[in-house]
Design a protein around this motif. Structure first.
Motif, PDB file in Angstrom:
ATOM      1  N   ARG A  77       4.501  34.445  30.232  1.00 42.60           N
ATOM      2  CA  ARG A  77       5.366  34.692  31.381  1.00 42.60           C
ATOM      3  C   ARG A  77       4.541  34.930  32.652  1.00 42.60           C
ATOM      4  O   ARG A  77       4.907  34.457  33.739  1.00 42.60           O
ATOM      5  N   ALA A  78       3.414  35.604  32.500  1.00 47.47           N
ATOM      6  CA  ALA A  78       2.533  35.785  33.657  1.00 47.47           C
ATOM      7  C   ALA A  78       1.968  34.450  34.121  1.00 47.47           C
ATOM      8  O   ALA A  78       1.885  34.184  35.334  1.00 47.47           O
ATOM      9  N   ALA A  79       1.601  33.586  33.172  1.00 45.89           N
ATOM     10  CA  ALA A  79       1.052  32.277  33.528  1.00 45.89           C
ATOM     11  C   ALA A  79       2.092  31.404  34.220  1.00 45.89           C
ATOM     12  O   ALA A  79       1.771  30.647  35.145  1.00 45.89           O
ATOM     13  N   ILE A  80       3.344  31.486  33.782  1.00 43.02           N
ATOM     14  CA  ILE A  80       4.417  30.727  34.441  1.00 43.02           C
ATOM     15  C   ILE A  80       4.600  31.221  35.872  1.00 43.02           C
ATOM     16  O   ILE A  80       4.744  30.417  36.813  1.00 43.02           O
ATOM     17  N   VAL A  87       7.808  34.871  41.508  1.00 37.21           N
ATOM     18  CA  VAL A  87       8.731  35.072  40.389  1.00 37.21           C
ATOM     19  C   VAL A  87       8.276  36.296  39.607  1.00 37.21           C
ATOM     20  O   VAL A  87       7.092  36.429  39.281  1.00 37.21           O
ATOM     21  N   ASP A  88       9.201  37.180  39.287  1.00 40.98           N
ATOM     22  CA  ASP A  88       8.902  38.382  38.512  1.00 40.98           C
ATOM     23  C   ASP A  88       8.821  38.017  37.032  1.00 40.98           C
ATOM     24  O   ASP A  88       9.839  37.633  36.435  1.00 40.98           O
ATOM     25  N   TRP A 148      10.738  26.874  29.481  1.00 39.55           N
ATOM     26  CA  TRP A 148      11.026  28.135  30.164  1.00 39.55           C
ATOM     27  C   TRP A 148      12.094  27.924  31.226  1.00 39.55           C
ATOM     28  O   TRP A 148      12.333  26.812  31.693  1.00 39.55           O
ATOM     29  N   VAL A 149      12.720  29.029  31.560  1.00 35.59           N
ATOM     30  CA  VAL A 149      13.718  29.036  32.631  1.00 35.59           C
ATOM     31  C   VAL A 149      13.368  30.173  33.573  1.00 35.59           C
ATOM     32  O   VAL A 149      13.000  31.270  33.136  1.00 35.59           O
ATOM     33  N   THR A 150      13.433  29.890  34.868  1.00 39.47           N
ATOM     34  CA  THR A 150      13.195  30.918  35.880  1.00 39.47           C
ATOM     35  C   THR A 150      14.414  30.987  36.791  1.00 39.47           C
ATOM     36  O   THR A 150      14.994  29.957  37.158  1.00 39.47           O
ATOM     37  N   ALA A 151      14.789  32.210  37.133  1.00 34.25           N
ATOM     38  CA  ALA A 151      15.940  32.435  38.014  1.00 34.25           C
ATOM     39  C   ALA A 151      15.937  33.897  38.403  1.00 34.25           C
ATOM     40  O   ALA A 151      15.231  34.724  37.796  1.00 34.25           O
ATOM     41  N   SER A 152      16.728  34.236  39.405  1.00 35.77           N
ATOM     42  CA  SER A 152      16.889  35.643  39.741  1.00 35.77           C
ATOM     43  C   SER A 152      17.407  36.388  38.516  1.00 35.77           C
ATOM     44  O   SER A 152      18.067  35.805  37.644  1.00 35.77           O
ATOM     45  N   ALA A 166      -1.329  29.271  23.920  1.00 36.56           N
ATOM     46  CA  ALA A 166      -1.982  27.999  24.216  1.00 36.56           C
ATOM     47  C   ALA A 166      -1.435  27.397  25.506  1.00 36.56           C
ATOM     48  O   ALA A 166      -2.193  26.860  26.336  1.00 36.56           O
ATOM     49  N   ILE A 167      -0.122  27.469  25.702  1.00 37.05           N
ATOM     50  CA  ILE A 167       0.460  26.930  26.930  1.00 37.05           C
ATOM     51  C   ILE A 167       0.092  27.796  28.125  1.00 37.05           C
ATOM     52  O   ILE A 167      -0.085  27.286  29.248  1.00 37.05           O
ATOM     53  N   ALA A 168      -0.064  29.100  27.909  1.00 34.55           N
ATOM     54  CA  ALA A 168      -0.556  29.957  28.995  1.00 34.55           C
ATOM     55  C   ALA A 168      -1.920  29.463  29.458  1.00 34.55           C
ATOM     56  O   ALA A 168      -2.191  29.385  30.665  1.00 34.55           O
ATOM     57  N   ALA A 169      -2.776  29.100  28.497  1.00 35.35           N
ATOM     58  CA  ALA A 169      -4.088  28.553  28.853  1.00 35.35           C
ATOM     59  C   ALA A 169      -3.944  27.230  29.588  1.00 35.35           C
ATOM     60  O   ALA A 169      -4.662  26.949  30.558  1.00 35.35           O
TER      61      ALA A 169
END
Length: 409
Positions: free
Chosen positions: A88-91, A103-104, A261-265, A290-293
């Motif tokens: 989530r941090a990488a996204i 994005v939080d 992943w999905v991002t939104a308020s 792995a995807i974070a990398a």
């Protein structure tokens, strides 16, 4: 019991889904998807399968090694419901790095089983019987199935060969007070078109006028060829109504890992998370780090992936033109659309079923990506995937060059 299972009760969710996806005949019988049918033909004939959009090469070594390392280190049980914190941090870092979006990672990101689960959760969270979902036609086949599952109706905005850009008047006419969602796929499957800022602004204005939400499917966001991808969420006023969906499969050639992943308020995301937790619950524990990398790879990786795919597009497009097709010029994605009309072909579905025997190549008729009422508007068009090895595309082009002769015999 069989009669009850295969009955024609239109309120049965599986029947709505199958009917919306074009898989349910008038007497209630199920038929296979065109993708399954074409893949079976490819297997039976040894044809080159340019029908399904998956790469035939592995993704970057660093990403693959990170997955192996995660397995060895014990990342094999359920991850957190919204995804591991590092992914989530990488996204969030990715959205800031490429688009300037803040994005939080705690409240505004949820990891899903690919983009399709994110789409399902969003549609089921916000749509029900009587609602309308505006889509751009042709469209990814899951859209119709998911709308059917929710009970909502699709309202298509046509995209026309060869540039497949929507008409602003068509967008405005499609969006009404019955519209609950506008579903925007850019870069677009199956056409490869990329919507520019002006088109995105019209979509957002129409959504604001109707008080509708916008769900964006951006899985090909890094695979564009000269036309930069612009997320609709970067437009002023988008935050309160835009839900952004993407995934790792296309960017990193890891389609089988199903990490999306999905991002939104937070207010928009929470209902989606509520639905998502009762779909797969969680998924892909060792693939998430792995995807974070992968998301933290240098810009040269992302630029190189797009450049390499653009070269493959050019190889196949040249082969299709040499074979006598009229060919679109996709600005993104894995796919190119070829019009068989110059070859005297008016039924692309019939040609696709014959291509494996005629020249040993498989494509998908574009009519598989449109509603039954509009299939005739795309009757001569075929989608071919160029996300394959160069030598495979060269061989496919050589085979396609024989098509004109094969059609004459």
């Amino acid at each position: 019991m069989k009669g009850r299972i295969l009955g024609m009760d239109a309120s049965t969710p599986w029947q709505r889904t199958a009917r919306a996806a074009g898989l349910l005949g008038p007497s209630g019988q199920l038929s296979p998807t065109i993708f399954a049918e074409m893949s079976a033909l490819a297997s039976a004939t040894g044809a080159i399968n340019l029908g399904q959009g998956f790469p035939d090469e592995d993704g970057p070594a660093d990403v693959l090694e990170a997955a192996r390392r995660a397995i060895a280190e014990g990342a094999n049980q359920y991850p957190p419901g919204r995804g591991i914190p590092d992914l989530r941090a990488a996204i969030a870092e990715h959205q800031q790095r490429f688009y300037g979006l803040t994005v939080d990672p705690e409240r505004e990101i949820c990891v899903t089983a690919g983009a399709t689960e994110a789409l399902a959760a969003a549609i089921l969270a916000y749509c029900g019987p009587g609602d309308e979902i505006v889509v751009f036609e042709p469209y990814y086949d899951a859209y119709a199935a998911l709308a059917g599952l929710s009970g909502a109706q699709l309202v298509p905005v046509p995209l026309r060969f060869p540039d497949f850009q929507p008409d602003e008047a068509d967008i405005r006419a499609a969006v009404t007070d019955r519209t609950r969602l506008i579903l925007v796929n850019t870069p677009h499957n199956p056409t490869g078109t990329v919507f520019g800022p002006e088109t995105l602004a019209v979509i957002l204005e129409a959504a604001e006028r109707a008080d509708a939400l916008v769900v964006t499917d951006e899985v090909y966001e890094h695979l564009t060829f000269g036309s930069a991808h612009v997320p609709l969420s970067t437009l002023p006023g988008a935050a309160e109504r835009v839900i952004t969906i993407s995934s790792a499969g296309k960017t990193f050639s890891t389609t089988g890992w199903k990490i999306g992943w999905v991002t939104a308020s937070a207010g928009l995301l929470d209902p989606i998370v509520t639905v998502k937790q009762f779909l797969t619950y969680v998924n892909g524990a060792p693939f998430q780090p792995a995807i974070a990398a992968g998301l933290r790879l240098p810009d040269t990786f992302f630029e190189g992936a797009a450049d390499a795919l653009g070269e493959k597009r050019d190889i196949l497009s040249a082969g299709l033109r040499a074979a006598g097709f009229a060919v679109s010029n996709p600005a993104g994605s894995y796919f190119v659309i070829a019009d068989a009309a110059p070859l005297g072909v008016t039924d692309a579905a019939d040609l696709c079923r014959r291509l494996p025997e005629l020249v040993g190549v498989v494509g998908i008729p574009v009519s598989a990506f449109v509603s039954a009422d509009h299939a005739g508007d795309y009757r001569s068009l075929i989608r071919f995937a160029f996300c394959k090895k160069r030598d495979v595309l060269t061989q496919a082009s050589a085979r396609l060059a024989q098509l004109g002769t094969a059609l004459e015999t």
